[in-house]
Design a protein around this motif. Structure first.
Motif, PDB file in Angstrom:
ATOM      1  N   LEU A 187       0.798  -1.326   0.117  1.00  0.00           N
ATOM      2  CA  LEU A 187       0.035  -0.039  -0.064  1.00  0.00           C
ATOM      3  C   LEU A 187       0.973   1.352   0.095  1.00  0.00           C
ATOM      4  O   LEU A 187       0.585   2.242  -0.543  1.00  0.00           O
ATOM      5  CB  LEU A 187      -0.849  -0.054   1.255  1.00  0.00           C
ATOM      6  CG  LEU A 187      -1.981   1.343   1.384  1.00  0.00           C
ATOM      7  CD1 LEU A 187      -2.672   1.286   0.039  1.00  0.00           C
ATOM      8  CD2 LEU A 187      -2.889   1.117   2.632  1.00  0.00           C
ATOM      9  N   ILE A 240       0.504   4.322  -2.428  1.00  0.00           N
ATOM     10  CA  ILE A 240       0.359   5.832  -2.108  1.00  0.00           C
ATOM     11  C   ILE A 240       1.548   6.632  -2.656  1.00  0.00           C
ATOM     12  O   ILE A 240       1.418   7.640  -3.200  1.00  0.00           O
ATOM     13  CB  ILE A 240       0.541   5.756  -0.713  1.00  0.00           C
ATOM     14  CG1 ILE A 240      -0.726   5.187  -0.077  1.00  0.00           C
ATOM     15  CG2 ILE A 240       0.451   7.162  -0.077  1.00  0.00           C
ATOM     16  CD1 ILE A 240      -0.719   4.899   1.512  1.00  0.00           C
ATOM     17  N   ASP A 284      -4.408  11.672   8.372  1.00  0.00           N
ATOM     18  CA  ASP A 284      -4.999  10.623   9.291  1.00  0.00           C
ATOM     19  C   ASP A 284      -6.192  10.707   9.932  1.00  0.00           C
ATOM     20  O   ASP A 284      -6.610  10.050  10.753  1.00  0.00           O
ATOM     21  CB  ASP A 284      -3.719  10.310  10.387  1.00  0.00           C
ATOM     22  CG  ASP A 284      -3.507  11.634  11.106  1.00  0.00           C
ATOM     23  OD1 ASP A 284      -4.086  12.767  10.917  1.00  0.00           O
ATOM     24  OD2 ASP A 284      -2.520  11.582  11.768  1.00  0.00           O
ATOM     25  N   ILE A 316     -11.004   7.044   2.140  1.00  0.00           N
ATOM     26  CA  ILE A 316      -9.746   6.368   1.800  1.00  0.00           C
ATOM     27  C   ILE A 316     -10.167   5.087   1.099  1.00  0.00           C
ATOM     28  O   ILE A 316      -9.237   4.525   0.394  1.00  0.00           O
ATOM     29  CB  ILE A 316      -9.227   6.152   3.383  1.00  0.00           C
ATOM     30  CG1 ILE A 316      -8.702   7.307   3.902  1.00  0.00           C
ATOM     31  CG2 ILE A 316      -8.089   4.772   3.038  1.00  0.00           C
ATOM     32  CD1 ILE A 316      -8.571   7.038   5.461  1.00  0.00           C
ATOM     33  N   LYS A 317     -11.219   4.578   1.473  1.00  0.00           N
ATOM     34  CA  LYS A 317     -11.653   3.024   0.799  1.00  0.00           C
ATOM     35  C   LYS A 317     -11.824   3.315  -0.750  1.00  0.00           C
ATOM     36  O   LYS A 317     -11.373   2.580  -1.508  1.00  0.00           O
ATOM     37  CB  LYS A 317     -12.918   2.535   1.269  1.00  0.00           C
ATOM     38  CG  LYS A 317     -13.524   1.467   0.837  1.00  0.00           C
ATOM     39  CD  LYS A 317     -14.746   1.060   1.643  1.00  0.00           C
ATOM     40  CE  LYS A 317     -15.476   0.023   0.781  1.00  0.00           C
ATOM     41  NZ  LYS A 317     -16.765  -0.640   1.644  1.00  0.00           N
ATOM     42  N   PHE A 355      -8.217   4.208  -2.332  1.00  0.00           N
ATOM     43  CA  PHE A 355      -7.123   3.245  -2.107  1.00  0.00           C
ATOM     44  C   PHE A 355      -7.625   1.771  -2.125  1.00  0.00           C
ATOM     45  O   PHE A 355      -6.912   0.728  -1.859  1.00  0.00           O
ATOM     46  CB  PHE A 355      -6.098   3.437  -1.037  1.00  0.00           C
ATOM     47  CG  PHE A 355      -5.257   4.546  -1.502  1.00  0.00           C
ATOM     48  CD1 PHE A 355      -4.434   4.566  -2.367  1.00  0.00           C
ATOM     49  CD2 PHE A 355      -5.496   5.978  -0.699  1.00  0.00           C
ATOM     50  CE1 PHE A 355      -3.485   5.796  -2.730  1.00  0.00           C
ATOM     51  CE2 PHE A 355      -4.792   6.961  -1.245  1.00  0.00           C
ATOM     52  CZ  PHE A 355      -3.852   6.848  -2.231  1.00  0.00           C
ATOM     53  N   THR A 386      -8.726   0.451   0.731  1.00  0.00           N
ATOM     54  CA  THR A 386      -8.217  -0.501   2.001  1.00  0.00           C
ATOM     55  C   THR A 386      -9.073   0.415   3.206  1.00  0.00           C
ATOM     56  O   THR A 386      -9.591   1.176   3.094  1.00  0.00           O
ATOM     57  CB  THR A 386      -6.827  -0.217   1.933  1.00  0.00           C
ATOM     58  OG1 THR A 386      -6.136  -1.124   2.997  1.00  0.00           O
ATOM     59  CG2 THR A 386      -6.520   1.259   2.130  1.00  0.00           C
ATOM     60  N   LYS A 429      -9.085   2.452   6.776  1.00  0.00           N
ATOM     61  CA  LYS A 429      -8.384   3.516   7.209  1.00  0.00           C
ATOM     62  C   LYS A 429      -7.327   3.124   8.063  1.00  0.00           C
ATOM     63  O   LYS A 429      -6.182   3.639   8.421  1.00  0.00           O
ATOM     64  CB  LYS A 429      -9.465   4.456   8.183  1.00  0.00           C
ATOM     65  CG  LYS A 429      -8.776   5.670   8.815  1.00  0.00           C
ATOM     66  CD  LYS A 429      -9.724   6.613   9.363  1.00  0.00           C
ATOM     67  CE  LYS A 429      -9.116   7.848   9.833  1.00  0.00           C
ATOM     68  NZ  LYS A 429      -9.954   8.773  10.485  1.00  0.00           N
ATOM     69  N   ASN A 439      -5.476   0.477   7.594  1.00  0.00           N
ATOM     70  CA  ASN A 439      -4.146   0.085   6.908  1.00  0.00           C
ATOM     71  C   ASN A 439      -3.530   1.181   6.339  1.00  0.00           C
ATOM     72  O   ASN A 439      -2.510   1.361   6.196  1.00  0.00           O
ATOM     73  CB  ASN A 439      -4.431  -0.981   5.878  1.00  0.00           C
ATOM     74  CG  ASN A 439      -4.581  -2.508   6.301  1.00  0.00           C
ATOM     75  OD1 ASN A 439      -3.756  -2.667   7.397  1.00  0.00           O
ATOM     76  ND2 ASN A 439      -5.215  -3.144   5.717  1.00  0.00           N
ATOM     77  N   TYR A 440      -4.175   2.259   5.937  1.00  0.00           N
ATOM     78  CA  TYR A 440      -4.001   3.300   5.349  1.00  0.00           C
ATOM     79  C   TYR A 440      -2.813   4.160   6.320  1.00  0.00           C
ATOM     80  O   TYR A 440      -1.870   4.954   6.021  1.00  0.00           O
ATOM     81  CB  TYR A 440      -5.182   4.468   4.813  1.00  0.00           C
ATOM     82  CG  TYR A 440      -4.720   5.705   4.134  1.00  0.00           C
ATOM     83  CD1 TYR A 440      -4.136   5.657   3.114  1.00  0.00           C
ATOM     84  CD2 TYR A 440      -4.936   7.013   4.942  1.00  0.00           C
ATOM     85  CE1 TYR A 440      -3.541   6.894   2.478  1.00  0.00           C
ATOM     86  CE2 TYR A 440      -4.397   8.202   4.480  1.00  0.00           C
ATOM     87  CZ  TYR A 440      -3.712   8.239   3.051  1.00  0.00           C
ATOM     88  OH  TYR A 440      -3.558   9.252   2.639  1.00  0.00           O
ATOM     89  N   LYS A 441      -3.382   4.227   7.718  1.00  0.00           N
ATOM     90  CA  LYS A 441      -2.594   5.070   8.663  1.00  0.00           C
ATOM     91  C   LYS A 441      -1.340   4.440   8.922  1.00  0.00           C
ATOM     92  O   LYS A 441      -0.301   5.187   9.062  1.00  0.00           O
ATOM     93  CB  LYS A 441      -3.283   5.197  10.011  1.00  0.00           C
ATOM     94  CG  LYS A 441      -4.442   6.117   9.903  1.00  0.00           C
ATOM     95  CD  LYS A 441      -5.579   6.112  11.140  1.00  0.00           C
ATOM     96  CE  LYS A 441      -4.692   6.820  12.299  1.00  0.00           C
ATOM     97  NZ  LYS A 441      -5.426   7.297  13.344  1.00  0.00           N
ATOM     98  N   ILE A 482       0.948   5.139   5.787  1.00  0.00           N
ATOM     99  CA  ILE A 482       1.433   6.642   5.756  1.00  0.00           C
ATOM    100  C   ILE A 482       2.697   6.788   6.908  1.00  0.00           C
ATOM    101  O   ILE A 482       3.567   7.668   6.810  1.00  0.00           O
ATOM    102  CB  ILE A 482       0.253   7.660   5.579  1.00  0.00           C
ATOM    103  CG1 ILE A 482      -0.356   7.740   6.820  1.00  0.00           C
ATOM    104  CG2 ILE A 482      -0.388   7.654   4.364  1.00  0.00           C
ATOM    105  CD1 ILE A 482      -1.572   8.663   6.928  1.00  0.00           C
TER     106      ILE A 482
END
Length: 276
Positions: free
Chosen positions: A216, A220, A235, A242-243, A246, A248, A250, A252-254, A257
């Protein structure tokens, strides 16, 4: 050995004004109509063809590629229903039959269904079925936790997407674990989350652990470069946004990043991230 319902390479035995006669081994001569021949053929040449039985039960070849072969799954549309079953468009002039006793649920004209193609033992006709239980393994599932598996989306239930696992067992991907669009007939990778005591299987689509975060993170970074160095997702951003961008969660996104920030590749703000 040659098999009905599959694409194979056969040798030309004879060429006539009507077409070409191919060596079908145990099937005997296989006829390839003239309109199917796209370039000049001579005896001894080889050609890749799909083999089926015509209306006279004779082995016939076509250079067209059907949407699926015997033993494969595909999403096909019902063109017509008559007294013997439903006829589905599978990419050839002659439609493929799904007999009524192979329909689960009963098919409707104009609708599309995930089906598996099979060879009927009695008639040697290529048919389709959406009664998948007859094709599944009767053995107890022996999958391990987080094992990577091939999936085919088979339908939707009240709790999640019903999926075929390795074409051998049914499993479910719960809706709250899905972060990208899915459709019936879609083929994708997944991971075994749990095999329950009753044999039911829970499946997830995202690679667990830091491996997923690493993949991921690369996605990004590429998106940042394509967007001029800024993405309006930080964040504190909405999980749905986010979904949507990407596919995914939130969480996993946090993590992703956060990893990029530690590597001093990006700056993080409440509602955005940017390249350093």
């Amino acid at each position: 050995m040659s098999y009905l319902g599959t694409t194979q390479t056969l040798f030309v035995k004879e060429v006539s004004n009507e077409g070409a006669y191919l060596d079908g081994h145990d099937l005997g001569e296989v006829f390839l109509p003239k309109q199917e021949i796209k370039h000049e053929l001579e005896a001894g040449d080889s050609i890749s063809v799909f083999i089926f039985l015509d209306n006279a039960n004779l082995a016939t070849a076509t250079t067209k590629k059907p949407h699926a072969q015997v033993g494969e799954y595909a999403l096909l549309r019902v063109k017509e229903i008559n007294s013997i079953g439903a006829f589905l468009d599978w990419g050839l002039e002659k439609d493929v039959l799904t007999p009524f006793n192979e329909q689960k649920p009963r098919m409707q004209e104009g609708h599309s269904y995930l089906v598996r193609l099979y060879l009927d033992n009695a008639s040697q006709r290529i048919c389709a079925s959406n009664n998948f239980n007859r094709f599944l393994s009767k053995d107890e599932p022996q999958y391990t936790h987080l094992q990577e598996v091939d999936l085919i989306v088979a339908g939707k239930t009240d709790i999640g997407y019903k999926v075929l696992i390795e074409e051998s067992h049914f499993g479910v991907v719960f809706y709250n674990m899905v972060f990208k669009s899915l459709f019936v007939g879609q083929k994708l990778k997944g991971y075994i989350q749990k095999v329950r005591d009753d044999g039911k299987i829970d499946v997830v689509l995202e690679k667990p652990g830091m491996g997923k975060v690493s993949d991921l993170g690369e996605t990004i970074m590429q998106k940042l470069k394509n967007e001029g160095g800024v993405i309006p997702l930080g964040d504190k951003s909405d999980p749905e946004a986010i979904k949507k961008m990407f596919s995914t969660s939130k969480a996993n996104y946090k993590k992703a990043i956060g990893g990029l920030f530690k590597q001093e590749l990006i700056d993080i703000e409440a509602k955005s991230i940017r390249l350093k």
